[in-house]
Design a protein around this motif. Structure first.
Motif, short mmCIF file in Angstrom:
data_model
loop_
_atom_site.label_atom_id
_atom_site.label_comp_id
_atom_site.label_asym_id
_atom_site.label_seq_id
_atom_site.Cartn_x
_atom_site.Cartn_y
_atom_site.Cartn_z
N VAL A 94 25.02 40.32 45.16
CA VAL A 94 26.14 40.09 46.06
C VAL A 94 27.39 40.69 45.43
O VAL A 94 27.77 40.32 44.31
CB VAL A 94 26.35 38.60 46.35
N LEU A 95 28.03 41.63 46.14
CA LEU A 95 29.21 42.33 45.65
C LEU A 95 30.47 41.67 46.21
O LEU A 95 30.60 41.50 47.43
CB LEU A 95 29.17 43.80 46.09
N LEU A 96 31.40 41.33 45.32
CA LEU A 96 32.64 40.65 45.72
C LEU A 96 33.84 41.53 45.39
O LEU A 96 34.12 41.80 44.22
CB LEU A 96 32.76 39.30 44.99
N HIS A 97 34.54 41.95 46.43
CA HIS A 97 35.66 42.87 46.26
C HIS A 97 36.88 42.17 45.66
O HIS A 97 36.93 40.94 45.54
CB HIS A 97 36.04 43.47 47.61
N SER A 122 37.95 42.75 39.93
CA SER A 122 39.27 42.12 39.96
C SER A 122 39.12 40.64 40.32
O SER A 122 38.36 39.91 39.67
CB SER A 122 40.18 42.89 40.90
N GLN A 123 39.82 40.16 41.35
CA GLN A 123 39.66 38.76 41.76
C GLN A 123 38.20 38.43 42.02
O GLN A 123 37.73 37.33 41.72
CB GLN A 123 40.48 38.48 43.03
N THR A 149 37.62 33.94 41.70
CA THR A 149 36.87 33.49 42.88
C THR A 149 35.42 33.15 42.55
O THR A 149 34.95 32.05 42.86
CB THR A 149 36.96 34.53 44.01
N PRO A 150 34.64 34.03 41.89
CA PRO A 150 33.27 33.62 41.55
C PRO A 150 33.22 32.51 40.52
O PRO A 150 32.34 31.65 40.59
CB PRO A 150 32.63 34.90 41.03
N PRO A 179 38.08 41.92 35.65
CA PRO A 179 38.35 40.65 36.33
C PRO A 179 39.70 40.07 35.94
O PRO A 179 40.14 40.17 34.79
CB PRO A 179 37.22 39.76 35.83
N SER A 180 40.36 39.44 36.89
CA SER A 180 41.66 38.82 36.64
C SER A 180 41.47 37.40 36.12
O SER A 180 41.93 36.43 36.72
CB SER A 180 42.51 38.83 37.91
#
Length: 334
Positions: free
Chosen positions: A89-92, A164-165, A170-171, A199-200
């Protein structure tokens, strides 16, 4: 009805302001801002036919086709194989969407035999600027999407790859607070691995802009203009304090962080890195330590074939292959 229409108009104005602010930040840093996406179960609109291998083309495609899936993603008939048993699962990232963030990595992973899925999350459906909403709400959307992927593919676990986020708060919020992991029984986790590109984590300062808005007390104003994700991702925010309070990781999860020293958004770049807690493993990678000619920045790291090989190795460490370092440029990739 009139109240709903007024709410929608206010939301559209907010996202228009987000676009303007992002453009201003991009100009000040001589960089473009990645688009943002929302976790939507709506039918996927027709996708542009060509694979995209550079950031400017992806940005243009994401503006024209904000709800489109990147090539290779969201085939809901896909069934994982014995070689690749976990869907990816890819999270933008913030102000990005699934098309402009993943049009290189999605077909890359699909060709390797993975079932690949990519939601839009954290924004108004149809807007090219997603992941602007509160981190906690975005994590709830990711939770629902992962459950849908698990049900459709009949898989026991997924791997997450985020930028990033989408690779950081988020994850991590989903893993800790929204059911992504089961600390008492880690083998029951819904997520096996998190691979994060720039990642932030722990709050970023956008090359000092965030420090300035925090010092001047402007973060609430910025969030009113562009969305709560701005304040949530600032160092010392209430969201970051809660997320980091009990450590960076969750038991049973394999974390990989891929950072670039030329990051201009998730800064300073060492804050990308995680510290492993009980039952978790962490591998922190500064890409320039492997590939000296790699000068990718925050955006182009998602279009960096050196980084893509590191993603593949993290997803399937038993069959990892050496990275054949090539030249990668800021804003363009390579």
């Amino acid at each position: 009805m009139s109240d709903r229409m007024a709410s929608r108009r206010r939301s559209n104005r907010r996202h228009s302001r987000w676009a303007a602010v992002c453009a201003g930040v991009a100009l000040s840093l001589t960089a473009g801002v990645p688009g943002v996406a929302t976790a939507s179960d709506r039918p996927v609109s027709p996708r542009p036919p060509l694979r995209v291998l550079d950031v400017p083309t992806a940005m243009a495609g994401g503006l024209l086709h904000p709800d489109a899936s990147p090539a290779g993603a969201n085939d809901w008939s896909c069934r994982p194989t014995r070689k690749h048993p976990r869907p990816v699962v890819l999270l933008h990232g913030s102000a990005a969407n699934r098309f402009n963030n993943w049009s290189m990595l999605s077909p890359w992973l699909k060709r390797q035999g993975y079932c690949v899925f990519a939601p839009n999350y954290g924004g108004v459906p149809g807007s090219p600027f997603q992941a602007t909403g509160p981190i906690a709400q975005s994590a709830k959307q990711v939770a629902r999407y992962v459950d849908r992927v698990l049900k459709a593919t009949r898989a026991r676990q997924v791997d997450l790859v985020g930028h990033s986020q989408g690779g950081g708060p988020t994850p991590r919020w989903y893993l800790r607070f929204e059911g992504g992991t089961n600390p008492a029984h880690p083998k029951r986790n819904k997520v096996r691995g998190l691979v994060a590109l720039a990642p932030s984590n722990h709050g970023g300062d956008i090359s000092g802009i965030g420090r300035l808005t925090t010092k001047l007390g402007l973060n609430p104003t910025m969030s009113a203009l562009v969305g709560q994700a701005w304040s949530d991702q600032m160092a010392g925010s209430e969201m970051n304090q809660k997320l980091d309070r009990d450590g960076d990781t969750q038991p049973g999860v394999r974390y990989t962080v891929i950072a670039t020293r030329y990051d201009e958004f998730a800064t300073p770049y060492p804050k990308n890195f995680l510290t492993a807690g009980p039952g978790a493993t962490v591998r922190n990678i500064l890409i320039q330590n492997l590939c000296r000619q790699d000068v990718s920045d925050h955006l182009s790291l998602a279009y960096d074939t050196n980084a893509a090989q590191l993603v593949s190795n993290a997803l399937d460490p038993a069959h990892a292959t050496p990275v054949r370092c090539g030249l990668t440029l800021p804003l363009l990739g390579g």
